[in-house]
Design a protein around this motif. Structure first.
Motif, PDB file in Angstrom:
ATOM      1  N   UNK A 198     -11.214 -26.203  98.825  1.00 48.16           N
ATOM      2  CA  UNK A 198     -10.734 -25.540 100.041  1.00 48.16           C
ATOM      3  C   UNK A 198      -9.570 -26.289 100.685  1.00 48.16           C
ATOM      4  N   UNK A 199      -9.641 -27.623 100.662  1.00 51.65           N
ATOM      5  CA  UNK A 199      -8.676 -28.430 101.405  1.00 51.65           C
ATOM      6  C   UNK A 199      -7.662 -29.145 100.514  1.00 51.65           C
ATOM      7  N   UNK A 200      -7.784 -29.009  99.199  1.00 51.48           N
ATOM      8  CA  UNK A 200      -6.859 -29.713  98.303  1.00 51.48           C
ATOM      9  C   UNK A 200      -7.068 -31.215  98.334  1.00 51.48           C
ATOM     10  N   UNK A 201      -8.309 -31.646  98.441  1.00 53.49           N
ATOM     11  CA  UNK A 201      -8.626 -33.066  98.605  1.00 53.49           C
ATOM     12  C   UNK A 201      -8.726 -33.807  97.276  1.00 53.49           C
ATOM     13  N   UNK A 202      -8.555 -35.119  97.356  1.00 50.15           N
ATOM     14  CA  UNK A 202      -8.856 -36.029  96.246  1.00 50.15           C
ATOM     15  C   UNK A 202     -10.278 -36.536  96.442  1.00 50.15           C
ATOM     16  N   UNK A 203     -11.049 -36.652  95.361  1.00 47.52           N
ATOM     17  CA  UNK A 203     -12.417 -37.135  95.454  1.00 47.52           C
ATOM     18  C   UNK A 203     -12.550 -38.528  94.845  1.00 47.52           C
ATOM     19  N   UNK A 204     -13.339 -39.351  95.503  1.00 43.95           N
ATOM     20  CA  UNK A 204     -13.640 -40.696  95.016  1.00 43.95           C
ATOM     21  C   UNK A 204     -15.159 -40.806  94.885  1.00 43.95           C
ATOM     22  N   UNK A 205     -15.631 -41.019  93.671  1.00 46.61           N
ATOM     23  CA  UNK A 205     -17.054 -41.206  93.436  1.00 46.61           C
ATOM     24  C   UNK A 205     -17.367 -42.683  93.320  1.00 46.61           C
ATOM     25  N   UNK A 206     -18.493 -43.110  93.890  1.00 45.92           N
ATOM     26  CA  UNK A 206     -18.828 -44.529  93.875  1.00 45.92           C
ATOM     27  C   UNK A 206     -20.305 -44.731  93.567  1.00 45.92           C
ATOM     28  N   UNK A 207     -20.570 -45.653  92.636  1.00 39.72           N
ATOM     29  CA  UNK A 207     -21.958 -46.060  92.382  1.00 39.72           C
ATOM     30  C   UNK A 207     -22.032 -47.578  92.406  1.00 39.72           C
TER      31      UNK A 207
ATOM     32  N   UNK B 128     -21.287 -45.652  84.829  1.00 42.70           N
ATOM     33  CA  UNK B 128     -20.312 -44.787  84.141  1.00 42.70           C
ATOM     34  C   UNK B 128     -20.891 -43.393  83.926  1.00 42.70           C
ATOM     35  N   UNK B 129     -22.155 -43.344  83.526  1.00 45.04           N
ATOM     36  CA  UNK B 129     -22.798 -42.064  83.250  1.00 45.04           C
ATOM     37  C   UNK B 129     -22.923 -41.224  84.516  1.00 45.04           C
ATOM     38  N   UNK B 130     -23.325 -41.854  85.617  1.00 46.12           N
ATOM     39  CA  UNK B 130     -23.446 -41.136  86.882  1.00 46.12           C
ATOM     40  C   UNK B 130     -22.095 -40.578  87.321  1.00 46.12           C
ATOM     41  N   UNK B 131     -21.076 -41.400  87.207  1.00 45.78           N
ATOM     42  CA  UNK B 131     -19.747 -40.996  87.665  1.00 45.78           C
ATOM     43  C   UNK B 131     -19.103 -39.983  86.723  1.00 45.78           C
ATOM     44  N   UNK B 132     -19.499 -40.000  85.463  1.00 44.31           N
ATOM     45  CA  UNK B 132     -18.970 -39.046  84.491  1.00 44.31           C
ATOM     46  C   UNK B 132     -19.348 -37.618  84.877  1.00 44.31           C
TER      47      UNK B 132
ATOM     48  N   UNK C 289     -17.022 -32.389  86.760  1.00 47.96           N
ATOM     49  CA  UNK C 289     -16.937 -31.293  87.727  1.00 47.96           C
ATOM     50  C   UNK C 289     -15.544 -31.215  88.356  1.00 47.96           C
ATOM     51  N   UNK C 290     -14.953 -32.379  88.605  1.00 54.21           N
ATOM     52  CA  UNK C 290     -13.594 -32.407  89.157  1.00 54.21           C
ATOM     53  C   UNK C 290     -12.580 -31.889  88.142  1.00 54.21           C
ATOM     54  N   UNK C 291     -12.755 -32.282  86.885  1.00 55.81           N
ATOM     55  CA  UNK C 291     -11.836 -31.845  85.832  1.00 55.81           C
ATOM     56  C   UNK C 291     -11.868 -30.328  85.668  1.00 55.81           C
ATOM     57  N   UNK C 292     -13.052 -29.753  85.870  1.00 53.89           N
ATOM     58  CA  UNK C 292     -13.207 -28.303  85.729  1.00 53.89           C
ATOM     59  C   UNK C 292     -12.304 -27.549  86.699  1.00 53.89           C
ATOM     60  N   UNK C 293     -12.089 -28.119  87.876  1.00 50.33           N
ATOM     61  CA  UNK C 293     -11.268 -27.448  88.896  1.00 50.33           C
ATOM     62  C   UNK C 293      -9.956 -28.190  89.163  1.00 50.33           C
ATOM     63  N   UNK C 294      -9.607 -29.103  88.265  1.00 50.41           N
ATOM     64  CA  UNK C 294      -8.354 -29.871  88.357  1.00 50.41           C
ATOM     65  C   UNK C 294      -8.240 -30.598  89.696  1.00 50.41           C
ATOM     66  N   UNK C 295      -9.337 -31.223  90.095  1.00 51.43           N
ATOM     67  CA  UNK C 295      -9.373 -31.998  91.337  1.00 51.43           C
ATOM     68  C   UNK C 295      -9.113 -33.462  91.015  1.00 51.43           C
ATOM     69  N   UNK C 296      -8.157 -34.110  91.674  1.00 53.45           N
ATOM     70  CA  UNK C 296      -7.915 -35.544  91.432  1.00 53.45           C
ATOM     71  C   UNK C 296      -9.184 -36.354  91.694  1.00 53.45           C
TER      72      UNK C 296
END
Length: 305
Positions: A28-37, A85-89, A94-101
């Motif tokens: 919706x907002x064109x955001x970049x996502x950062x995943x952290x474990x 790595x597995x959790x973040x993968x 999901x991000x790659x599916x919608x071309x989200x950084x």
């Protein structure tokens, strides 16, 4: 508005729901996502050393112990990194599916401490995290990591407590208004979310006239006759009822009117407002249970570090 979103992940149901919501926001907002474990390899190293005295006699030699320490450290560190790595993968796909950084982060250390450090050092506009994690205790409403993080950061944080998808969950956005700059800032964020997500926004204010009655009644029971005459208690009580109670209602109504003006003038938005009387937390809980909002927006007092 929301350029960068930080999402702690741990493979729990609430973590998966947080990822799904973050992806929806990013679209919706064109955001970049950062995943952290966060993984705690050093904690396992300490535990291993604490248990060394329980090893069989052939492992008690210092040379052999040092060898086992290195093996344990390597295996644990490598294993925990692979798990991270597995959790973040999952999130990355999901991000790659919608071309989200997407950016993956794997800090090492105590969970809430490292999350707080990571968030404070970053330039995030929003944190989305699950209320509970893998270590959830039965009947808990919010987990220890979530609570500790929220109380120590200034970044806007969305706590995920419902596992339904954003499309399935109905309801409006309810904003608490108490006249503070933070509450009006929360209102602006809520309106922007409402526009993007097609959700009605409602502002609610709560004033508490009953506390003063309790105080008055407790005082009258200890006043001497002379003190009662000096303080003109009956006159003060009448003044309280006629002025203070009415004044409180007017003050909080004015906060809501200011909120409505902000919505109209800055966002061209017709804001619904509701004034309630009673204990703030109690009345908001009751109203939320009655109206079943999709999102609650409130300012929070931070606890000491």
């Amino acid at each position: 508005m929301i350029k960068k979103i930080y999402v702690p992940v741990d493979n729990s149901d609430y973590s998966d729901a947080s990822i799904a919501l973050a992806v929806a926001f990013a679209r919706k907002f064109g955001s970049e996502l950062v995943g952290s474990h966060v993984y705690a390899a050093k904690m396992h190293d300490v535990r291993f050393k604490q248990m060394e005295y329980t090893l069989p006699e052939e492992y008690q030699d210092e040379v052999e112990l040092e060898k086992q320490r290195r093996i344990h450290d390597t295996l644990i560190t490598m294993g925990l990194q692979l798990i991270s790595d597995s959790y973040l993968e999952v999130m990355q796909q999901k991000c790659a599916e919608f071309e989200i950084p997407f950016e993956a982060r794997m800090p090492e250390g105590k969970h809430f401490i490292k999350l707080v450090e990571d968030i404070q050092e970053g330039d995030y506009d929003l944190v989305i995290m699950g209320a509970l994690g893998m270590g959830a205790v039965k009947d808990s409403l919010i987990g220890g990591v979530c609570e500790r993080v929220v109380r120590r950061i200034n970044t806007d944080t969305l706590i995920v407590r419902d596992l339904e998808s954003i499309e399935e969950r109905k309801g409006n956005i309810l904003v608490g208004i108490d006249g503070s700059p933070e509450s009006f800032s929360g209102l602006k964020t809520a309106i922007q979310l409402g526009h993007k997500l097609n959700r009605q926004v409602e502002a609610v204010g709560v004033y508490d006239p009953y506390l003063h009655y309790i105080v008055f009644n407790s005082v009258v029971n200890v006043l001497t006759e002379r003190a009662a005459r000096t303080f003109r208690f009956k006159e003060q009580e009448q003044l309280h009822e006629e002025v203070i109670d009415t004044g409180l209602a007017k003050i909080y109504q004015s906060h809501l009117e200011v909120a409505r003006s902000i919505a109209k003038e800055e966002h061209d938005y017709a804001l619904k407002i509701t004034l309630l009387d009673g204990k703030a937390y109690e009345k908001i809980l009751q109203y939320a249970r009655k109206t079943n909002p999709w999102l609650l927006v409130f300012r929070q007092n931070r606890s000491p570090q």
